[in-house]
Design a protein around this motif. Structure first.
Motif, PDB file in Angstrom:
ATOM      1  N   LEU A 299       0.830  -1.192   0.000  1.00  0.00           N
ATOM      2  CA  LEU A 299       0.000   0.000   0.000  1.00  0.00           C
ATOM      3  C   LEU A 299       0.871   1.250   0.000  1.00  0.00           C
ATOM      4  CD1 LEU A 299      -2.761  -0.843   2.649  1.00  0.00           C
ATOM      5  CD2 LEU A 299      -3.073  -0.620   0.185  1.00  0.00           C
ATOM      6  N   ALA A 300       0.468   2.240  -0.781  1.00  0.00           N
ATOM      7  CA  ALA A 300       1.136   3.540  -0.716  1.00  0.00           C
ATOM      8  C   ALA A 300       0.891   4.155   0.652  1.00  0.00           C
ATOM      9  CB  ALA A 300       0.602   4.455  -1.815  1.00  0.00           C
ATOM     10  N   SER A 301       1.815   4.980   1.103  1.00  0.00           N
ATOM     11  CA  SER A 301       1.644   5.651   2.396  1.00  0.00           C
ATOM     12  C   SER A 301       0.493   6.643   2.323  1.00  0.00           C
ATOM     13  CB  SER A 301       2.934   6.372   2.790  1.00  0.00           C
ATOM     14  OG  SER A 301       3.153   7.485   1.928  1.00  0.00           O
ATOM     15  N   GLU A 302      -0.039   6.982   3.492  1.00  0.00           N
ATOM     16  CA  GLU A 302      -1.105   7.988   3.535  1.00  0.00           C
ATOM     17  C   GLU A 302      -0.617   9.305   2.938  1.00  0.00           C
ATOM     18  OE1 GLU A 302      -4.055   7.357   4.163  1.00  0.00           O
ATOM     19  OE2 GLU A 302      -4.349   6.027   5.873  1.00  0.00           O
ATOM     20  N   GLU A 303       0.643   9.629   3.168  1.00  0.00           N
ATOM     21  CA  GLU A 303       1.207  10.877   2.646  1.00  0.00           C
ATOM     22  C   GLU A 303       1.233  10.864   1.121  1.00  0.00           C
ATOM     23  OE1 GLU A 303       2.592   9.003   5.016  1.00  0.00           O
ATOM     24  OE2 GLU A 303       2.138  10.301   6.735  1.00  0.00           O
ATOM     25  N   GLN A 304       1.619   9.723   0.548  1.00  0.00           N
ATOM     26  CA  GLN A 304       1.651   9.608  -0.915  1.00  0.00           C
ATOM     27  C   GLN A 304       0.251   9.719  -1.508  1.00  0.00           C
ATOM     28  OE1 GLN A 304       3.878   5.811  -0.832  1.00  0.00           O
ATOM     29  NE2 GLN A 304       5.173   6.707  -2.415  1.00  0.00           N
ATOM     30  N   LEU A 305      -0.703   9.052  -0.879  1.00  0.00           N
ATOM     31  CA  LEU A 305      -2.077   9.095  -1.381  1.00  0.00           C
ATOM     32  C   LEU A 305      -2.639  10.505  -1.307  1.00  0.00           C
ATOM     33  CD1 LEU A 305      -3.428   5.808   0.238  1.00  0.00           C
ATOM     34  CD2 LEU A 305      -3.043   6.218  -2.199  1.00  0.00           C
ATOM     35  N   LEU A 306      -2.371  11.194  -0.216  1.00  0.00           N
ATOM     36  CA  LEU A 306      -2.870  12.562  -0.054  1.00  0.00           C
ATOM     37  C   LEU A 306      -2.203  13.507  -1.040  1.00  0.00           C
ATOM     38  CD1 LEU A 306      -4.709  14.449   1.526  1.00  0.00           C
ATOM     39  CD2 LEU A 306      -2.860  14.775   3.184  1.00  0.00           C
ATOM     40  N   MET A 307      -0.911  13.332  -1.242  1.00  0.00           N
ATOM     41  CA  MET A 307      -0.196  14.188  -2.192  1.00  0.00           C
ATOM     42  C   MET A 307      -0.806  14.079  -3.586  1.00  0.00           C
ATOM     43  SD  MET A 307       3.731  13.993  -3.557  1.00  0.00           S
ATOM     44  CE  MET A 307       3.275  12.733  -4.760  1.00  0.00           C
TER      45      MET A 307
END
Length: 291
Positions: free
Chosen positions: A37-45
């Motif tokens: 899974l992509a990190s929450e930071e990556q998804l938000l970015m």
């Protein structure tokens, strides 16, 4: 009144846009059912307004949107929250597949702090994959829209945290609760659990389906990959990756053909190759061995 549709996959977007049932229809392309899974930071970015951080194709959530897709409401550089603020009503259209259910809870968890957005949200559950229908047909659908309430947001946050947990236990605990508020989430989680390594073979369910297809006589890799339709969890490229990975183990359950060509050459027909089971593959199919 202005109306926005958020689709849980990007394949549905063109059909929904052409149906003219909303001013704007956009979709999402994260894949949560396979791989890390992509990190929450990556998804938000990826959902922010486009900037120098979005330097690679696929970095921004609207990279797949066509020119003019947001006419009158912004450009393909806009962020998700900024776009949502422009509309009077918003529907999340949820397709039937497992990944769509995970995208749904991710989105609701993401939007939960934004009361000015969540009060405009409704959920629409499609009975089939929207992209498989003509826009004219979809325009005539009379699907109910369920207003998003606080209990949707609370349960979505719990489900998303459970899915991101380091072990499957929080998701197993989640299955012990009433999930009827998200009618397809339970089956989606079970389908994804089945992709975890089996206690007998060490392989996931879709990987075993690939081996079973070869055991049944399929040798063309493209036909073997059609085993993914048995569970409908993996997309075509994910089934291809799974097949190639099975052939790359030091002691592999399948042989992929001419070793003088790399996997991409073989897959795209630049080399003739057949898929065959090894001795290990045959024992795995018989559930006599493990990886």
């Amino acid at each position: 009144m202005s109306h926005l549709i958020l689709a849980t996959n990007d394949r549905a977007t063109d059909t929904l846009r052409q149906s003219l049932i909303a001013n704007v229809a956009v979709g999402f392309f994260p894949r949560f059912v396979r791989g890390k899974l992509a990190s929450e930071e990556q998804l938000l970015m990826g959902l922010e307004r486009r900037s120098t951080k979005h330097s690679n194709p696929g970095d921004h959530w609207l990279d797949a949107a066509g020119c003019g897709a947001l006419d009158g409401f912004g450009t393909r550089d806009i962020g998700l929250f900024e776009l949502c603020a422009k509309f009077d009503s918003i529907e999340i259209w949820v397709d039937t597949l497992s990944n769509d259910q995970l995208v749904l809870v991710w989105l609701l968890d993401l939007l939960r702090p934004y009361r000015e957005i969540t009060t405009k949200l409704s959920l629409v559950y499609a009975d089939d994959s929207v992209a498989d229908y003509a826009a004219e047909s979809v325009a005539k659908w009379k699907l109910p829209a369920f207003k998003v309430a606080d209990n949707h947001l609370v349960m979505a946050s719990r489900a998303w945290r459970a899915y991101r947990a380091e072990t499957p236990k929080p998701c197993f605990d989640l299955l012990m609760t009433d999930l009827m508020i998200f009618p397809r989430l339970r089956s989606a989680l079970i389908a994804v659990f089945e992709e975890l390594p089996d206690s007998i073979t060490g392989l996931g369910a879709s990987e075993m389906d690939l081996l079973d297809y070869v055991n049944d006589g399929q040798t063309d890799p493209r036909r073997v990959e059609e085993a993914r339709w048995l569970r409908n969890v993996l997309e075509e490229h994910e089934a291809r990756d799974a097949l190639l990975e099975l052939g790359e183990h030091s002691v592999a359950p399948i042989l992929l053909g001419d070793p003088s060509f790399d996997n991409e050459d073989r897959y795209f027909g630049r080399s003739e190759w057949n898929v065959t089971l090894t001795e290990l593959g045959r024992s795995l199919v018989a559930r006599e061995d493990d990886m």
